[in-house]
Scaffold this motif. Sequence first.
Motif, PDB file in Angstrom:
ATOM      1  N   ASP A  84       0.701  -1.201   0.116  1.00 48.99           N
ATOM      2  CA  ASP A  84       0.017  -0.026  -0.081  1.00 48.99           C
ATOM      3  C   ASP A  84       0.855   1.371  -0.130  1.00 48.99           C
ATOM      4  O   ASP A  84       1.853   1.251   0.220  1.00 48.99           O
ATOM      5  CB  ASP A  84      -0.954   0.147   1.095  1.00 48.99           C
ATOM      6  CG  ASP A  84      -0.079   0.213   2.547  1.00 48.99           C
ATOM      7  OD1 ASP A  84       0.190   1.051   2.862  1.00 48.99           O
ATOM      8  OD2 ASP A  84      -0.096  -0.910   3.243  1.00 48.99           O
ATOM      9  N   ILE A  85       0.266   2.377  -0.182  1.00 47.32           N
ATOM     10  CA  ILE A  85       0.866   3.621  -0.332  1.00 47.32           C
ATOM     11  C   ILE A  85       0.463   4.268   0.988  1.00 47.32           C
ATOM     12  O   ILE A  85      -0.925   4.528   1.268  1.00 47.32           O
ATOM     13  CB  ILE A  85       0.654   4.599  -1.336  1.00 47.32           C
ATOM     14  CG1 ILE A  85       1.266   3.754  -2.584  1.00 47.32           C
ATOM     15  CG2 ILE A  85       1.312   5.930  -1.297  1.00 47.32           C
ATOM     16  CD1 ILE A  85       1.129   4.461  -3.973  1.00 47.32           C
ATOM     17  N   THR A  96       5.485  11.549  -7.094  1.00 44.88           N
ATOM     18  CA  THR A  96       4.675  10.439  -7.582  1.00 44.88           C
ATOM     19  C   THR A  96       5.136   9.194  -7.365  1.00 44.88           C
ATOM     20  O   THR A  96       6.328   8.666  -7.632  1.00 44.88           O
ATOM     21  CB  THR A  96       4.414  10.652  -8.831  1.00 44.88           C
ATOM     22  OG1 THR A  96       3.688  12.111  -9.173  1.00 44.88           O
ATOM     23  CG2 THR A  96       3.593   9.751  -9.749  1.00 44.88           C
ATOM     24  N   SER A  97       4.309   8.251  -6.681  1.00 47.33           N
ATOM     25  CA  SER A  97       4.885   6.932  -6.247  1.00 47.33           C
ATOM     26  C   SER A  97       3.948   5.940  -6.455  1.00 47.33           C
ATOM     27  O   SER A  97       2.792   6.135  -6.524  1.00 47.33           O
ATOM     28  CB  SER A  97       5.360   7.170  -4.823  1.00 47.33           C
ATOM     29  OG  SER A  97       6.087   7.829  -4.393  1.00 47.33           O
ATOM     30  N   LYS A 113      -0.349  10.034  -7.410  1.00 47.26           N
ATOM     31  CA  LYS A 113       0.106  11.189  -8.150  1.00 47.26           C
ATOM     32  C   LYS A 113       0.142  12.726  -7.536  1.00 47.26           C
ATOM     33  O   LYS A 113       0.619  13.439  -8.375  1.00 47.26           O
ATOM     34  CB  LYS A 113      -0.445  10.955  -9.653  1.00 47.26           C
ATOM     35  CG  LYS A 113      -0.242   9.953 -10.176  1.00 47.26           C
ATOM     36  CD  LYS A 113      -0.937   9.809 -11.385  1.00 47.26           C
ATOM     37  CE  LYS A 113      -0.737   8.421 -12.540  1.00 47.26           C
ATOM     38  NZ  LYS A 113      -1.351   8.493 -13.662  1.00 47.26           N
ATOM     39  N   GLN A 114      -0.550  12.625  -6.553  1.00 46.14           N
ATOM     40  CA  GLN A 114      -0.769  14.031  -6.194  1.00 46.14           C
ATOM     41  C   GLN A 114      -1.156  13.801  -4.361  1.00 46.14           C
ATOM     42  O   GLN A 114      -1.484  13.134  -3.995  1.00 46.14           O
ATOM     43  CB  GLN A 114      -1.945  14.575  -6.705  1.00 46.14           C
ATOM     44  CG  GLN A 114      -3.360  13.975  -6.367  1.00 46.14           C
ATOM     45  CD  GLN A 114      -4.389  14.150  -7.452  1.00 46.14           C
ATOM     46  OE1 GLN A 114      -4.246  14.924  -8.472  1.00 46.14           O
ATOM     47  NE2 GLN A 114      -5.646  13.762  -7.009  1.00 46.14           N
ATOM     48  N   ALA A 145       7.624   8.245 -10.480  1.00 47.22           N
ATOM     49  CA  ALA A 145       7.006   8.832 -11.724  1.00 47.22           C
ATOM     50  C   ALA A 145       5.980   8.309 -12.399  1.00 47.22           C
ATOM     51  O   ALA A 145       4.596   8.305 -11.922  1.00 47.22           O
ATOM     52  CB  ALA A 145       8.121   8.917 -12.725  1.00 47.22           C
ATOM     53  N   SER A 146       5.889   7.737 -13.642  1.00 51.82           N
ATOM     54  CA  SER A 146       4.692   7.320 -14.218  1.00 51.82           C
ATOM     55  C   SER A 146       4.404   5.968 -14.241  1.00 51.82           C
ATOM     56  O   SER A 146       5.323   5.169 -13.766  1.00 51.82           O
ATOM     57  CB  SER A 146       5.064   7.726 -15.749  1.00 51.82           C
ATOM     58  OG  SER A 146       5.115   6.804 -16.521  1.00 51.82           O
ATOM     59  N   ARG A 147       3.112   5.733 -14.091  1.00 54.14           N
ATOM     60  CA  ARG A 147       2.420   4.438 -13.877  1.00 54.14           C
ATOM     61  C   ARG A 147       2.649   3.431 -15.136  1.00 54.14           C
ATOM     62  O   ARG A 147       2.688   2.221 -15.045  1.00 54.14           O
ATOM     63  CB  ARG A 147       1.026   4.515 -13.503  1.00 54.14           C
ATOM     64  CG  ARG A 147       0.482   3.437 -12.886  1.00 54.14           C
ATOM     65  CD  ARG A 147      -0.930   3.636 -12.372  1.00 54.14           C
ATOM     66  NE  ARG A 147      -1.205   2.403 -11.574  1.00 54.14           N
ATOM     67  CZ  ARG A 147      -2.056   1.536 -11.689  1.00 54.14           C
ATOM     68  NH1 ARG A 147      -2.450   1.514 -13.080  1.00 54.14           N
ATOM     69  NH2 ARG A 147      -2.205   0.499 -10.794  1.00 54.14           N
ATOM     70  N   GLU A 148       3.179   4.101 -16.441  1.00 61.67           N
ATOM     71  CA  GLU A 148       3.084   3.228 -17.351  1.00 61.67           C
ATOM     72  C   GLU A 148       4.115   2.150 -17.397  1.00 61.67           C
ATOM     73  O   GLU A 148       3.950   0.975 -18.131  1.00 61.67           O
ATOM     74  CB  GLU A 148       3.207   3.857 -18.823  1.00 61.67           C
ATOM     75  CG  GLU A 148       1.954   4.790 -19.094  1.00 61.67           C
ATOM     76  CD  GLU A 148       1.788   6.191 -18.426  1.00 61.67           C
ATOM     77  OE1 GLU A 148       2.948   6.657 -17.791  1.00 61.67           O
ATOM     78  OE2 GLU A 148       0.688   6.304 -17.754  1.00 61.67           O
ATOM     79  N   GLU A 149       5.089   2.271 -16.576  1.00 61.20           N
ATOM     80  CA  GLU A 149       6.162   1.157 -16.539  1.00 61.20           C
ATOM     81  C   GLU A 149       5.906   0.115 -15.430  1.00 61.20           C
ATOM     82  O   GLU A 149       6.842  -0.526 -15.313  1.00 61.20           O
ATOM     83  CB  GLU A 149       7.513   2.105 -16.399  1.00 61.20           C
ATOM     84  CG  GLU A 149       7.864   2.674 -17.634  1.00 61.20           C
ATOM     85  CD  GLU A 149       9.111   3.648 -17.381  1.00 61.20           C
ATOM     86  OE1 GLU A 149       9.940   2.873 -16.938  1.00 61.20           O
ATOM     87  OE2 GLU A 149       9.164   4.761 -17.905  1.00 61.20           O
ATOM     88  N   PHE A 150       5.102   0.481 -14.462  1.00 60.27           N
ATOM     89  CA  PHE A 150       5.102  -0.710 -13.565  1.00 60.27           C
ATOM     90  C   PHE A 150       5.022  -1.960 -13.877  1.00 60.27           C
ATOM     91  O   PHE A 150       5.449  -2.950 -13.003  1.00 60.27           O
ATOM     92  CB  PHE A 150       3.526  -0.162 -12.887  1.00 60.27           C
ATOM     93  CG  PHE A 150       3.537   0.851 -11.961  1.00 60.27           C
ATOM     94  CD1 PHE A 150       4.865   1.646 -11.737  1.00 60.27           C
ATOM     95  CD2 PHE A 150       2.408   1.152 -11.154  1.00 60.27           C
ATOM     96  CE1 PHE A 150       4.679   2.585 -10.910  1.00 60.27           C
ATOM     97  CE2 PHE A 150       2.070   2.359 -10.394  1.00 60.27           C
ATOM     98  CZ  PHE A 150       3.484   3.008 -10.452  1.00 60.27           C
TER      99      PHE A 150
END
Length: 154
Positions: A84-85, A96-97, A113-114, A145-150
């Motif tokens: 979890d975050i 952003t995590s 992201k915010q 950073a960005s979620r696309e690479e998860f």
Amino acid sequence: MAVIAATLGHALAETHTVHFANNCGFGTPTLIQGGTVLSTGRDYTRNGALLGAIAYLQTGGCGFNGEGCTLVELSLTNGFSSADISLIPPHAFSVTSGFGFYNGCDGAGTDCKQPNCPEAFEHPDETFKQVGCSAPNCNLAILFASREEFYSPV
């Protein structure tokens, strides 16, 4: 008999990897368990369960246990892994995590992201915000950073 025990022990062994991707261009990914730094950005593999670990991007403003920063909490164990975050004070949004499971439960994860993101814990009783995985030997990719690479960590 010893051969059977050794074979059975090997078949029951578990292993989990935590992979970091830092696309922020600054900071040091940090993985800690029980007051011990396990990684500062390199993949960390545990032969056995990894319970009660935390991860964050050390930007220079984070305390040792991620105080003042966005925190990812994780436990990886065969049977039920969870992550979890957390933005529960003294933690606060810093970058952003996010995270995603792979090698089992691919696609399960979340991101923040915010500030005040609805996906993050803001109070200790929000256990419904945990993301679980029951696959054996699952791994976790943590991205800053960005979620696309998860879900393609390597």
